[in-house]
Motif scaffolding. Sequence first.
Motif, PDB file in Angstrom:
ATOM      1  N   ARG A  23       0.948  -1.344  -0.072  1.00 14.88           N
ATOM      2  CA  ARG A  23       0.005  -0.045   0.010  1.00 14.88           C
ATOM      3  C   ARG A  23       1.073   1.126  -0.153  1.00 14.88           C
ATOM      4  N   ARG A  75       2.282   1.633  -3.320  1.00  5.76           N
ATOM      5  CA  ARG A  75       0.887   2.102  -4.492  1.00  5.76           C
ATOM      6  C   ARG A  75       0.682   3.608  -3.849  1.00  5.76           C
ATOM      7  N   TRP A  83       1.000   0.385  -8.746  1.00  4.02           N
ATOM      8  CA  TRP A  83      -0.592  -0.853  -9.661  1.00  4.02           C
ATOM      9  C   TRP A  83       0.125  -1.150 -10.971  1.00  4.02           C
ATOM     10  N   VAL A 104      -7.740   1.864   3.250  1.00  2.68           N
ATOM     11  CA  VAL A 104      -7.669   2.267   1.801  1.00  2.68           C
ATOM     12  C   VAL A 104      -9.326   1.843   1.385  1.00  2.68           C
ATOM     13  N   SER A 120     -10.461  -0.594  -3.928  1.00  2.00           N
ATOM     14  CA  SER A 120      -9.346   0.157  -4.751  1.00  2.00           C
ATOM     15  C   SER A 120      -8.615  -0.676  -6.028  1.00  2.00           C
ATOM     16  N   TYR A 156      -7.163   5.362  -3.665  1.00  2.00           N
ATOM     17  CA  TYR A 156      -6.546   5.901  -2.510  1.00  2.00           C
ATOM     18  C   TYR A 156      -6.453   7.361  -1.846  1.00  2.00           C
TER      19      TYR A 156
END
Length: 363
Positions: free
Chosen positions: A132, A135, A143, A303, A307, A313
């Motif tokens: 996370r 990203r 991603w 998040v 997503s 996010y």
Amino acid sequence: MSSSSRPSQGGMSPEMIAQLKAQGPPYPPTGAGLGGRPTVGVDVPISSVFIAIFVVSAALNMAILQRNRRRGHKFVLSGLLFGFSMARITANVMRIVWATRPNNASIAIAANVLTNAGVVLLFVVNLILVQRLLRAYHPHLGWSRPVGIAFRFLYFSIAAAIIMVIVAVVYSFYTLDVTARHRIREVQLTGTVFLTVLAFLPIPIGLTAGLAPAGRHPRDPFGQSHPQGRARSLRFKLDLVVATSALLTLGAAFRAGTAFYQRSAANPAWFHSKPCYYCFNYLIEIVCVFSYTLLRFDRLFHVPDGSSAPGDYAGRGDLSQAEKAGGLEETLDSERPMTVAKQHEHDSAWDAQLRNELGRQAV
């Protein structure tokens, strides 16, 4: 290494092998292991204390999970910490049982398996959190399909490695063949070293993501405000993941290091001692679990559900308006701090809600 040297590796004389064969499988451990064979006078009270601590951890994480579920705040990692706490409760219970039945090889198998298996849940949690963060710092890279495949491979490899180690541990109790035990040892060493690498991976991934230039694309911050007014920046989250990963790596590296040195059960080394066992296993894990729980990582690392692309996010992607307005962190440190009175009111309300949840769990 020649096969003629392998009997000495196991620390078993021909007389001992003959005696064990007469006894039949499963065979009790013959080598020194981390923590040694538990005793009633030492291990029962220590394990009881750890059971109580992990019960508190399980109750806290379940209370937070249920409260978030009723609010529509999806954060399954609290459930993982609950599962981890329950696994550690079971592991300590089995160690107490083993202390009361020291010659029962089946109980020794269960205790060893549970000790080895539980910590991988924390490795999974840290990999999810660092993904996370990657990203958030670099949305288009984080991603991307290759990165997603790489993380899926890591999750799969954790499961494969722990299964490999567990099978080797169990099989070692059912054979006295020198060649087989030598190969089992190689499997165990490979698995423990690989798990150590996996425990360490969030550190270079997170530091690289945090230190690398942002590039043309804006960062994609996430997470809701902490109820006690903690810092909400990506750097704070990165520091938290790096710190817990460092502790878990220390524990995993210590276990891997001790696995490379075989000693007989009658002649253990200092690193096989009970203080090392409890400190490098359960104490480190308690620090990590309570760091996440008390700092409310369910808010810091939350998040939006669904997503799947850069911008999701922070609500700049294709998510619904309700999700975009769901209290997400819009900037790293730009929110105005609460007044003292409002902060006190917020803290009191949160504490009261958590006490109510714990009361319902106790009932």
